[in-house]
Design a protein around this motif. Sequence first.
Motif: not given
Length: 571
Positions: A152-157, A188-194
């Motif tokens: 399970r990979l989740v990527a946070t930009v 890979i689920l990609v989520i934009p974050i700060a």
Amino acid sequence: MTVTDVRPGADASPDSGGVAPRQLLRIATAGSVDDGKSTLIGRLLHDTDSLPLDHLESVTDEDGVADLAALSDGLRAEREQGITIDVAYRFFSTPTRSYVLADTPGHERYTRNMFTGASNANVAILLVDARAGVLRQTRRHARIATLVGVDRLVATVNKMDIVDYDEARFRAVEAELVALGARLGTEILVIPIAAKPGDNVVHRSAAMPWYDGPTLLDHLEGIDLAAPAPVATELRLPVQWVSRPTVGERRRYTGRLSAGTLQVGDPVVALPSGSRSVVTALDTLDENRDVAVAPLSVSVELADDIDVARGDVLVSGREGAHLPVLAREIDATVCWLGEQPVAVGDRVALKHTTTTVRATVHRIHSRLDPETLDETAGPSALSLNDIARVTLRTSAVVVSDDYVDNRDAGAFILVDEHTNDTVAAGIVEGARDIADRGESVAWTPSALPADDRAARTGQRGAVLLVVNPDGVAAPAAGIEDALTARGRNAYALDGAALRSALDLSPDARSAAIHLARVARLLADAGVVAVLALDAADPAVLAAVHQEIDAAGVERHDVADADAAVRALGLA
């Protein structure tokens, strides 16, 4: 409430009070240096109210601004340099779930610690700087995560605030990450974050109305964890300690279950000896527990005084049990963590579960390119951070499972015998049973003189000299593989590697003669010695021929595996 570890093989049954267990999710961060992993962890701890007040105050400046990265950078050197060096474990919780989060270093020098953090994780959070996109270390860490079984990979930009929450920039990085996932064979689920202001970490961001997916915490809360049902026939109990608790009682064998279940009355087999017995007593330090389930630590008493020592493995003796391989040759993927390169023929110590044996790097099949994730065939050596497929030969039997079947019994580390440094971490992808080498031979004792060594070993020794017409040594390992596949006990002698290991003279003729003597001794012991020379000078070859032939050893000059098979009558 009970906190339950739900790794594969863990006991996920409800507690005795009938209350559903509180799930524990293990997370590892991954990515390149300065992508903001420590800040993200600090934000998760802060926004879930998981910080002691004194800890928060210690990292808050005079203006009341908290340095979130410092919450996980615990070493003085980390705070001074602004980078993560060691793996920092942090704990936080929500009303529905508990979390253990491993903050792993992004710097290439500390890649070995990424292996440590990811080895027990259920999920990997892959951080990417929105400005830089996917980098070399991002790819390497993603590959390590999938290598050690994190599916399970989740990527946070991260740092979307620095690019003014630009959707176009996010979509460009998202495309890179989706392509990386496709290359690794995972989604890979990609989520934009700060992470610094907290956008889309725990709370949804009003600054990114164009994103309608989950926040990071929402995604983690929604991950479904279900441990496989424990099965008695999958039992693996590596013995760590043998003791006699009180005078007059039988010995106890103590260790941590890595798979399966165990209870009084279960038949067990001790490997590698194969001795059988039955469990007569079981101690788990829990009076209410009749069945031990992985990953509990247990102490076992057996009905018979069989020979069991540290490093042995107790497995199920039931009919139809899934048994491990008694291996002397292991195919594995390793990440080289040593400062000094390793080459074919080098020796290391292999630490596997509770045992340590000597091992030789028999072959290096391919090396991963961290830029393209392509495999480069036949590298001559491995350097720091290289990920490669290798074959290892061990000096003693290793009770092995493939990593996909058992994370504990399928993982190992390699240790430098001189410095005691850990120089590689690896996973088993295939192992060959000791019965696969040399039992089905082409020669029978009755066909040979009674006083001949071959009559006792069941095989006639020989020397196969491998030099092609261009003077470049053919790969002896390939010839060895072809012969062992046909039941012959063969061993490849690589001229260049042996010259280095034996510190032979740089003079080609003198070195070749010494190598020929080594091959002759192996042949005399009943082994087919495959000697590859890196010189084709007629005078040197003549000297080698004379050295071998003078001992009356069978010799064949061959160019490839097919010729070797024909020369020994195995075609």
